[in-house]
Scaffold this motif. Structure first.
Motif, PDB file in Angstrom:
ATOM      1  N   THR A   1     -50.534 -87.383 107.985  1.00 14.09           N
ATOM      2  CA  THR A   1     -50.151 -85.965 108.010  1.00 14.09           C
ATOM      3  C   THR A   1     -51.118 -85.120 107.202  1.00 14.09           C
ATOM      4  O   THR A   1     -51.515 -84.035 107.648  1.00 14.09           O
ATOM      5  N   THR A   2     -51.506 -85.580 106.022  1.00 16.28           N
ATOM      6  CA  THR A   2     -52.462 -84.794 105.235  1.00 16.28           C
ATOM      7  C   THR A   2     -53.807 -84.703 105.949  1.00 16.28           C
ATOM      8  O   THR A   2     -54.459 -83.654 105.905  1.00 16.28           O
TER       9      THR A   2
ATOM     10  N   ILE B   1     -49.485 -78.260 113.969  1.00 16.87           N
ATOM     11  CA  ILE B   1     -49.879 -79.670 113.936  1.00 16.87           C
ATOM     12  C   ILE B   1     -48.864 -80.622 114.567  1.00 16.87           C
ATOM     13  O   ILE B   1     -49.123 -81.816 114.659  1.00 16.87           O
TER      14      ILE B   1
ATOM     15  N   LEU C   1     -43.567 -84.317 108.500  1.00 22.57           N
ATOM     16  CA  LEU C   1     -44.013 -83.214 107.654  1.00 22.57           C
ATOM     17  C   LEU C   1     -43.136 -83.094 106.405  1.00 22.57           C
ATOM     18  O   LEU C   1     -43.640 -82.884 105.305  1.00 22.57           O
TER      19      LEU C   1
ATOM     20  N   THR D   1     -44.079 -85.806 103.899  1.00 22.91           N
ATOM     21  CA  THR D   1     -45.345 -85.462 103.257  1.00 22.91           C
ATOM     22  C   THR D   1     -45.164 -84.343 102.246  1.00 22.91           C
ATOM     23  O   THR D   1     -45.701 -84.410 101.129  1.00 22.91           O
TER      24      THR D   1
ATOM     25  N   LEU E   1     -53.361 -82.153 108.678  1.00 24.11           N
ATOM     26  CA  LEU E   1     -53.326 -80.819 108.058  1.00 24.11           C
ATOM     27  C   LEU E   1     -54.738 -80.350 107.737  1.00 24.11           C
ATOM     28  O   LEU E   1     -55.119 -79.220 108.053  1.00 24.11           O
ATOM     29  N   TRP E   2     -55.506 -81.201 107.099  1.00 21.51           N
ATOM     30  CA  TRP E   2     -56.866 -80.824 106.720  1.00 21.51           C
ATOM     31  C   TRP E   2     -57.724 -80.557 107.953  1.00 21.51           C
ATOM     32  O   TRP E   2     -58.388 -79.527 108.035  1.00 21.51           O
TER      33      TRP E   2
ATOM     34  N   ILE F   1     -46.660 -74.218 110.205  1.00 20.39           N
ATOM     35  CA  ILE F   1     -47.441 -75.453 110.073  1.00 20.39           C
ATOM     36  C   ILE F   1     -47.023 -76.464 111.141  1.00 20.39           C
ATOM     37  O   ILE F   1     -47.872 -77.079 111.786  1.00 20.39           O
TER      38      ILE F   1
ATOM     39  N   MET G   1     -56.306 -77.212 109.825  1.00 20.97           N
ATOM     40  CA  MET G   1     -55.956 -75.943 109.191  1.00 20.97           C
ATOM     41  C   MET G   1     -56.963 -75.455 108.156  1.00 20.97           C
ATOM     42  O   MET G   1     -56.919 -74.296 107.787  1.00 20.97           O
TER      43      MET G   1
END
Length: 163
Positions: free
Chosen positions: A127-128, A71, A93, A96, A131-132, A67, A135
């Motif tokens: 961060t979220t 990112i 990360l 989060t 991520l979204w 991950i 990924m």
């Protein structure tokens, strides 16, 4: 209001009180983040013990590294006059993941990581979102009829349960 009230409100003591009431910048507690903060204290030790790392982050070291590789560049912040020491992508990360794994409040995480509450909130939000955005297409593709057929077959094979 008469002129004596105006003089009082304009007095240096009152102005100083109102100006200093809200301070901006880093809290002195957070100055020692690199020495006493949870990330700087614990992260390197956790990487030596994969089971503890998984317990802490709810994922394996390999998944975490995967991950972070995907990112990490998007989480980097540049040095500036306003951001003296940017928080590294790895720490972002971890903060989060701790929020997602524990459901702890921003205030609680702020104390343990020695960050501001608003900083923790911004880190989690950014961060979220990263991520979204980066990924979900890889790991959550748009389902189609073939995908649903395969899932139904797996249910039948594993549990002898149709659909």
């Amino acid at each position: 209001m008469d002129s004596s009230d105006d003089e009082y409100l304009a007095s240096a003591t009152v102005l100083k009180y109102f100006i200093n009431k809200k301070s901006f910048g880093k809290n002195p507690i957070n100055d020692k983040r690199s020495e006493f903060g949870e990330f700087h204290h614990l992260y390197s030790d956790l990487r030596k013990y994969p089971a503890k790392f998984k317990e802490y982050t709810r994922m394996s070291i390999e998944t975490f590294d995967y991950i972070l590789e995907k990112i990490g560049d998007k989480l980097k912040k540049k040095w500036s006059n306003f951001i003296k020491v940017p928080i590294c992508p790895c720490e972002r990360l971890i903060v989060t993941l701790r929020f997602l794994a524990t459901g702890a409040s921003f205030a609680s995480l702020a104390f343990s990581f020695r960050l501001g509450k608003s900083t923790v909130g911004a880190i989690v939000k950014e961060t979220t979102q990263v991520l979204w955005d980066n990924m979900f297409t890889i790991h959550m593709p748009q389902p189609n009829e073939q995908c649903f057929q395969e899932i139904a077959e797996q249910y039948w094979k594993l549990w002898n349960f149709p659909n």
